[in-house]
Design an enzyme around this catalytic site. Structure first.
Site, PDB file in Angstrom:
ATOM      1  N   LYS A   1       0.818  -1.220   0.000  1.00  0.00           N
ATOM      2  CA  LYS A   1       0.000   0.000   0.000  1.00  0.00           C
ATOM      3  C   LYS A   1       0.849   1.266   0.000  1.00  0.00           C
ATOM      4  O   LYS A   1       0.434   2.279  -0.549  1.00  0.00           O
ATOM      5  CB  LYS A   1      -0.996   0.002   1.168  1.00  0.00           C
ATOM      6  CG  LYS A   1      -2.089  -1.030   0.975  1.00  0.00           C
ATOM      7  CD  LYS A   1      -3.358  -0.730   1.725  1.00  0.00           C
ATOM      8  CE  LYS A   1      -4.413  -1.778   1.356  1.00  0.00           C
ATOM      9  NZ  LYS A   1      -5.629  -1.710   2.148  1.00  0.00           N
TER      10      LYS A   1
ATOM     11  N   LYS B   1      -3.068  -9.514  -6.115  1.00  0.00           N
ATOM     12  CA  LYS B   1      -4.388  -9.976  -5.717  1.00  0.00           C
ATOM     13  C   LYS B   1      -5.470  -8.990  -6.159  1.00  0.00           C
ATOM     14  O   LYS B   1      -5.197  -7.807  -6.342  1.00  0.00           O
ATOM     15  CB  LYS B   1      -4.451 -10.239  -4.221  1.00  0.00           C
ATOM     16  CG  LYS B   1      -4.797  -9.062  -3.386  1.00  0.00           C
ATOM     17  CD  LYS B   1      -5.076  -9.484  -1.969  1.00  0.00           C
ATOM     18  CE  LYS B   1      -5.580  -8.297  -1.176  1.00  0.00           C
ATOM     19  NZ  LYS B   1      -6.958  -7.923  -1.478  1.00  0.00           N
TER      20      LYS B   1
ATOM     21  N   LYS C   1     -10.367  -4.325  -3.797  1.00  0.00           N
ATOM     22  CA  LYS C   1     -11.440  -3.374  -4.057  1.00  0.00           C
ATOM     23  C   LYS C   1     -10.936  -1.938  -4.147  1.00  0.00           C
ATOM     24  O   LYS C   1     -11.585  -1.091  -4.732  1.00  0.00           O
ATOM     25  CB  LYS C   1     -12.554  -3.508  -3.024  1.00  0.00           C
ATOM     26  CG  LYS C   1     -12.149  -3.243  -1.598  1.00  0.00           C
ATOM     27  CD  LYS C   1     -13.388  -3.289  -0.728  1.00  0.00           C
ATOM     28  CE  LYS C   1     -13.169  -4.046   0.552  1.00  0.00           C
ATOM     29  NZ  LYS C   1     -12.123  -3.484   1.430  1.00  0.00           N
TER      30      LYS C   1
HETATM   31  P1  ATP Z   1      -8.325  -3.180   0.202  1.00  0.00           P
HETATM   32  O1  ATP Z   1      -7.685  -3.080  -1.145  1.00  0.00           O
HETATM   33  O2  ATP Z   1      -9.041  -1.947   0.624  1.00  0.00           O
HETATM   34  O3  ATP Z   1      -7.391  -3.728   1.254  1.00  0.00           O
HETATM   35  P2  ATP Z   1      -9.468  -5.783  -0.068  1.00  0.00           P
HETATM   36  O4  ATP Z   1     -10.161  -6.176  -1.319  1.00  0.00           O
HETATM   37  O5  ATP Z   1      -8.104  -6.348   0.157  1.00  0.00           O
HETATM   38  O6  ATP Z   1      -9.495  -4.216   0.000  1.00  0.00           O
HETATM   39  P3  ATP Z   1     -10.222  -6.146   2.711  1.00  0.00           P
HETATM   40  O7  ATP Z   1     -11.282  -5.276   3.297  1.00  0.00           O
HETATM   41  O8  ATP Z   1      -8.795  -5.838   3.013  1.00  0.00           O
HETATM   42  O9  ATP Z   1     -10.432  -6.176   1.121  1.00  0.00           O
HETATM   43  O10 ATP Z   1     -10.527  -7.651   3.095  1.00  0.00           O
HETATM   44  C1  ATP Z   1     -11.838  -8.156   3.273  1.00  0.00           C
HETATM   45  C2  ATP Z   1     -11.825  -9.666   3.271  1.00  0.00           C
HETATM   46  O11 ATP Z   1     -11.691 -10.142   1.921  1.00  0.00           O
HETATM   47  C3  ATP Z   1     -10.657 -10.293   4.041  1.00  0.00           C
HETATM   48  O12 ATP Z   1     -11.135 -11.466   4.685  1.00  0.00           O
HETATM   49  C4  ATP Z   1      -9.662 -10.647   2.961  1.00  0.00           C
HETATM   50  O13 ATP Z   1      -8.830 -11.733   3.325  1.00  0.00           O
HETATM   51  C5  ATP Z   1     -10.586 -11.038   1.812  1.00  0.00           C
HETATM   52  N1  ATP Z   1      -9.958 -10.794   0.517  1.00  0.00           N
HETATM   53  C6  ATP Z   1      -9.523  -9.606   0.067  1.00  0.00           C
HETATM   54  N2  ATP Z   1      -9.034  -9.732  -1.178  1.00  0.00           N
HETATM   55  C7  ATP Z   1      -9.146 -11.044  -1.506  1.00  0.00           C
HETATM   56  C8  ATP Z   1      -8.815 -11.807  -2.668  1.00  0.00           C
HETATM   57  N3  ATP Z   1      -8.263 -11.230  -3.724  1.00  0.00           N
HETATM   58  N4  ATP Z   1      -9.079 -13.136  -2.679  1.00  0.00           N
HETATM   59  C9  ATP Z   1      -9.662 -13.708  -1.605  1.00  0.00           C
HETATM   60  N5  ATP Z   1      -9.998 -13.047  -0.473  1.00  0.00           N
HETATM   61  C10 ATP Z   1      -9.750 -11.733  -0.416  1.00  0.00           C
HETATM   62 MG    MG Z   2      -6.931  -5.767   1.954  1.00  0.00          MG
END
Ligand code: ATP
Ligand code: MG
Length: 335
Positions: free
Chosen positions: A118, A200, A203
């Site tokens: 990040k 990965k 969002k």
């Molecule tokens: P950000 O980019 O804001 O960190 P994020 O998509 O990584 O967003 P988080 O809010 O950090 O989402 O995580 C929410 C949940 O989704 C957590 O349990 C995380 O492990 C899961 N998660 C996030 N991205 C993935 C992915 N690419 N594949 C599977 N699980 C995911």
């Molecule tokens: Mg995340």
């Protein structure tokens, strides 16, 4: 059932309202939640305090908080069986995070890959919150004396640091925190970006072609899958290292249809990439359609969403207040 029932093990999970939820969030997290609600005492947090580590537009953030709550519900979480709450409604999170900051080392935090990732994405805003993010996350989990935390692979390191902090505190002051265990589902545990399959799916990714949203229109989902990056071979074969794009699509298809990678390879042996991508897109569209519909209904009923949030606040606060009081007493604060 009473969510405060101590005979059941507690599960804790949080998602940030930092963007709209993606297929990665669905397959890695949300989809597994309703299966747990009858056997565990589940606490689900909307982690709005965490999302401030990246700049947010206030009006959008407010909207996304409702949106995330609606998605929790649309995916099948029953507010009577689970505790669904907003992190900032429970002030104990910030208070425990401060205490835990004093039991966490800079060296430990410097090793976190999410911080490195990040900070490179937001080089103009490498704030202290981004650095101490895992401490707030540890506070979230430990406040609720959580036994299990369902997470994607990306959060494994953060859960480990939460365990280390809890253990360190317990050694100094006696058994205070429950040491949490990860619940990682193998399939769907790490969904990768559609355009950059070595990263990965996230969002908060500024490039919308990299992700598919849970609430995205079927047309748009199909387009994104048709454009997904593959490779110059023409074989649907699972090989994460040499064929990350295709392997990601196999993972997605397998997770959605509940088939193993080997079964998916067989189903598409001899198929062209175009055909395979269309099938993956369609399977995703079919899986998300009922959620999208329910989500739309819930977003039109703000009074209901407010009621769920306020009930969650009460249930969560009761648990959190008891833990924080215990911690304050142990470190020597006058209560
Ligand atoms: P950000 O980019 O804001 O960190 P994020 O998509 O990584 O967003 P988080 O809010 O950090 O989402 O995580 C929410 C949940 O989704 C957590 O349990 C995380 O492990 C899961 N998660 C996030 N991205 C993935 C992915 N690419 N594949 C599977 N699980 C995911
Ligand atoms: Mg995340």
């Amino acid at each position: 059932m009473n969510p405060g029932d101590n005979s059941r093990k507690r599960i804790y999970s949080a998602i940030q309202p930092s963007g709209q939820l993606t297929l990665g969030n669905y397959l890695g997290a949300l989809r597994n939640f309703p299966k747990l609600q009858d056997d565990y005492d589940c606490v689900y947090c909307i982690a709005n305090m965490h999302s401030l580590t990246v700049r947010q537009d206030p009006a959008e953030l407010r909207e996304r908080i409702y949106s995330l709550l609606a998605l929790y519900l649309a995916c099948g979480l029953d507010p009577d069986k689970n505790t669904l709450y907003l992190q900032s409604h429970v002030h104990e999170h910030a208070e425990l995070a401060w205490i835990l900051n004093c039991y966490t080392y800079i060296g430990e935090l410097s090793r976190m890959t999410q911080f490195k990732d990040k900070s490179s994405k937001h080089a103009d805003n490498i704030n202290a919150g981004l650095f101490t993010y895992p401490v707030l996350m540890a506070a979230d989990i430990l406040l609720y004396r959580s036994d299990f935390v369902p997470i994607g692979q990306d959060q494994k390191q953060h859960l480990e640091i939460a365990r280390d902090i809890a253990d360190r505190f317990n050694r100094l002051y006696g058994e205070t925190f429950v040491i949490p265990n990860p619940l990682i589902k193998r399939q769907g545990a790490k969904i990768m970006s559609l355009q950059e399959p070595d990263r990965k799916m996230s969002k908060s990714d500024p490039n919308a072609s990299n992700f598919v949203l849970i609430t995205e229109s079927p047309d748009s989902i199909m387009k994104k899958f048709k454009k997904a990056v593959t490779d110059s071979e023409a074989e649907v074969r699972y090989d994460e290292e040499n064929k990350p794009g295709v392997s990601n699509l196999i993972n997605i298809y397998g997770a959605v249809t509940e088939k193993s990678a080997i079964e998916v390879e067989k189903e598409f042996s001899g198929a062209r990439y175009g055909e395979f991508k269309t099938a993956v897109g369609q399977a995703v569209v079919d899986a998300l359609a009922p959620i999208r519909e329910k989500y739309g209904e819930l977003m039109n009923d703000r009074a209901y969403l407010d009621k769920v949030m306020s009930e969650g606040r009460e249930k969560a606060s009761a648990i959190a207040a008891a833990t924080l009081r215990d911690v304050y007493g142990r470190v020597g604060f006058v209560l």
